[in-house]
Motif scaffolding. Structure first.
Motif, PDB file in Angstrom:
ATOM      1  N   GLY A  73     -98.775  38.061 -86.940  1.00  0.00           N
ATOM      2  CA  GLY A  73     -98.159  37.686 -88.088  1.00  0.00           C
ATOM      3  C   GLY A  73     -96.640  38.252 -88.046  1.00  0.00           C
ATOM      4  O   GLY A  73     -95.884  37.557 -88.124  1.00  0.00           O
ATOM      5  N   PRO A  74     -96.552  39.719 -87.989  1.00  0.00           N
ATOM      6  CA  PRO A  74     -95.084  40.203 -87.882  1.00  0.00           C
ATOM      7  C   PRO A  74     -94.594  39.922 -86.674  1.00  0.00           C
ATOM      8  O   PRO A  74     -93.114  39.565 -86.701  1.00  0.00           O
ATOM      9  N   GLY A  75     -95.137  39.320 -85.335  1.00  0.00           N
ATOM     10  CA  GLY A  75     -94.490  38.763 -84.138  1.00  0.00           C
ATOM     11  C   GLY A  75     -94.011  37.361 -84.623  1.00  0.00           C
ATOM     12  O   GLY A  75     -93.003  36.918 -83.958  1.00  0.00           O
ATOM     13  N   ARG A  76     -94.506  36.724 -85.563  1.00  0.00           N
ATOM     14  CA  ARG A  76     -93.986  35.494 -85.672  1.00  0.00           C
ATOM     15  C   ARG A  76     -92.925  35.502 -86.870  1.00  0.00           C
ATOM     16  O   ARG A  76     -92.037  34.629 -86.687  1.00  0.00           O
ATOM     17  N   ALA A  88    -104.008  42.580 -66.687  1.00  0.00           N
ATOM     18  CA  ALA A  88    -103.616  42.372 -68.224  1.00  0.00           C
ATOM     19  C   ALA A  88    -104.007  43.818 -68.569  1.00  0.00           C
ATOM     20  O   ALA A  88    -103.352  44.414 -69.373  1.00  0.00           O
ATOM     21  N   PRO A  89    -105.341  44.095 -68.442  1.00  0.00           N
ATOM     22  CA  PRO A  89    -105.701  45.356 -69.165  1.00  0.00           C
ATOM     23  C   PRO A  89    -105.059  46.542 -68.640  1.00  0.00           C
ATOM     24  O   PRO A  89    -104.502  47.521 -69.511  1.00  0.00           O
ATOM     25  N   LEU A  90    -104.615  46.630 -67.048  1.00  0.00           N
ATOM     26  CA  LEU A  90    -103.943  47.774 -66.774  1.00  0.00           C
ATOM     27  C   LEU A  90    -102.575  47.738 -67.179  1.00  0.00           C
ATOM     28  O   LEU A  90    -102.088  48.753 -67.628  1.00  0.00           O
ATOM     29  N   ALA A  91    -101.976  46.711 -67.144  1.00  0.00           N
ATOM     30  CA  ALA A  91    -100.607  46.520 -67.619  1.00  0.00           C
ATOM     31  C   ALA A  91    -100.241  47.014 -68.992  1.00  0.00           C
ATOM     32  O   ALA A  91     -99.439  47.748 -69.402  1.00  0.00           O
ATOM     33  N   ALA A  92    -101.274  46.579 -69.918  1.00  0.00           N
ATOM     34  CA  ALA A  92    -101.151  47.096 -71.349  1.00  0.00           C
ATOM     35  C   ALA A  92    -101.662  48.651 -71.496  1.00  0.00           C
ATOM     36  O   ALA A  92    -100.849  49.028 -72.180  1.00  0.00           O
ATOM     37  N   LEU A 151    -104.120  40.472 -78.816  1.00  0.00           N
ATOM     38  CA  LEU A 151    -102.778  40.456 -79.045  1.00  0.00           C
ATOM     39  C   LEU A 151    -102.492  39.157 -80.221  1.00  0.00           C
ATOM     40  O   LEU A 151    -101.355  39.226 -80.664  1.00  0.00           O
ATOM     41  N   SER A 152    -103.514  38.429 -80.121  1.00  0.00           N
ATOM     42  CA  SER A 152    -103.167  37.366 -81.403  1.00  0.00           C
ATOM     43  C   SER A 152    -103.901  37.627 -82.526  1.00  0.00           C
ATOM     44  O   SER A 152    -103.920  36.706 -83.445  1.00  0.00           O
ATOM     45  N   HIS A 153    -104.508  38.779 -82.737  1.00  0.00           N
ATOM     46  CA  HIS A 153    -105.060  39.251 -83.849  1.00  0.00           C
ATOM     47  C   HIS A 153    -103.873  39.146 -85.026  1.00  0.00           C
ATOM     48  O   HIS A 153    -102.639  39.390 -84.933  1.00  0.00           O
ATOM     49  N   LEU A 165    -101.014  36.947 -69.830  1.00  0.00           N
ATOM     50  CA  LEU A 165    -101.486  36.020 -71.044  1.00  0.00           C
ATOM     51  C   LEU A 165    -101.086  34.580 -70.758  1.00  0.00           C
ATOM     52  O   LEU A 165    -101.692  33.848 -71.369  1.00  0.00           O
ATOM     53  N   VAL A 166     -99.955  34.133 -69.944  1.00  0.00           N
ATOM     54  CA  VAL A 166     -99.950  32.760 -69.596  1.00  0.00           C
ATOM     55  C   VAL A 166    -100.976  32.097 -68.936  1.00  0.00           C
ATOM     56  O   VAL A 166    -101.501  31.101 -69.021  1.00  0.00           O
ATOM     57  N   LEU A 167    -101.536  33.119 -67.833  1.00  0.00           N
ATOM     58  CA  LEU A 167    -102.549  32.661 -67.038  1.00  0.00           C
ATOM     59  C   LEU A 167    -103.807  32.432 -67.808  1.00  0.00           C
ATOM     60  O   LEU A 167    -104.957  31.563 -67.225  1.00  0.00           O
ATOM     61  N   GLN A 168    -103.990  33.324 -68.530  1.00  0.00           N
ATOM     62  CA  GLN A 168    -105.417  33.138 -69.604  1.00  0.00           C
ATOM     63  C   GLN A 168    -105.202  33.324 -70.909  1.00  0.00           C
ATOM     64  O   GLN A 168    -105.476  34.199 -71.659  1.00  0.00           O
TER      65      GLN A 168
END
Length: 181
Positions: free
Chosen positions: A108-111, A53-57, A101-103, A89-92
């Motif tokens: 908020g904008p993503g929702r 995840a961190p490497l992909a981000a 990413l849930s900050h 993200l699905v796995l963890q």
């Protein structure tokens, strides 16, 4: 012009040119419906997700400034990297990347604004292209203006229309009771 004399814009934006990305997303969804939680494969994927995840981000963030599309073959590779991040993200769901990413500033904008951001990002980017030649500045301004326009259209257009559309509708349960009586 691209291969066979086809304009690069057509090659880049044609719906048939995004098949790889769509298939990668479908394969990822299929993978996660087939894996049982608690299985050995699930555990191995979770372990890989901790570093993936961190490497992909980081790779996706770097690609925003380094990949020059449509001249480079980046979409499929970027889709694979995005699939790693989404899979992680699905796995963890309680992992570090999920917390980042849930900050509220991101969630908020993503929702509330995804459709508006989808609609506005290309016109804003295309309008800024001749005005701002520096790519990092253009990307930052595009992001800021896109979110502002999406928020304005959400509050001034989408929300009032949704409110108007649902005011006259009765809940399905009360309509069913009325027809039985």
């Amino acid at each position: 012009m691209g291969p066979l004399g086809v304009p690069l814009g057509r090659l880049y934006n044609g719906p048939h040119t995004r098949a790889n990305e769509l298939l990668i997303g479908c394969a990822l969804a299929l993978l996660f419906t087939c894996i049982r939680q608690g299985s050995v494969l699930h555990g191995l994927l979770q372990a890989a997700a901790r570093w993936g995840a961190p490497l992909a981000a980081l790779a996706l963030a770097a690609a925003v400034f380094l990949v020059r599309e449509p001249e480079t073959p980046g979409p499929t590779a970027l889709s694979l990297v995005a699939a790693v991040l989404i899979g992680s993200l699905v796995l963890q769901p309680a992992g570090y990347m999920a917390r980042v990413l849930s900050h509220p500033w991101l969630a908020g904008p993503g929702r509330d604004l995804p459709y508006g951001m989808y609609l506005w990002h290309i016109p804003v980017y295309l309008l800024l292209m001749p005005l701002i030649p520096e790519l990092p500045v253009r990307i930052a301004l595009t992001a800021a203006l896109t979110v502002l326009l999406a928020a304005a259209s959400f509050h001034l257009v989408e929300r009032p229309l949704l409110r108007w559309a649902t005011e006259g509708l009765e809940p399905a349960s009360s309509a069913a009771k009325a027809t039985r009586a």
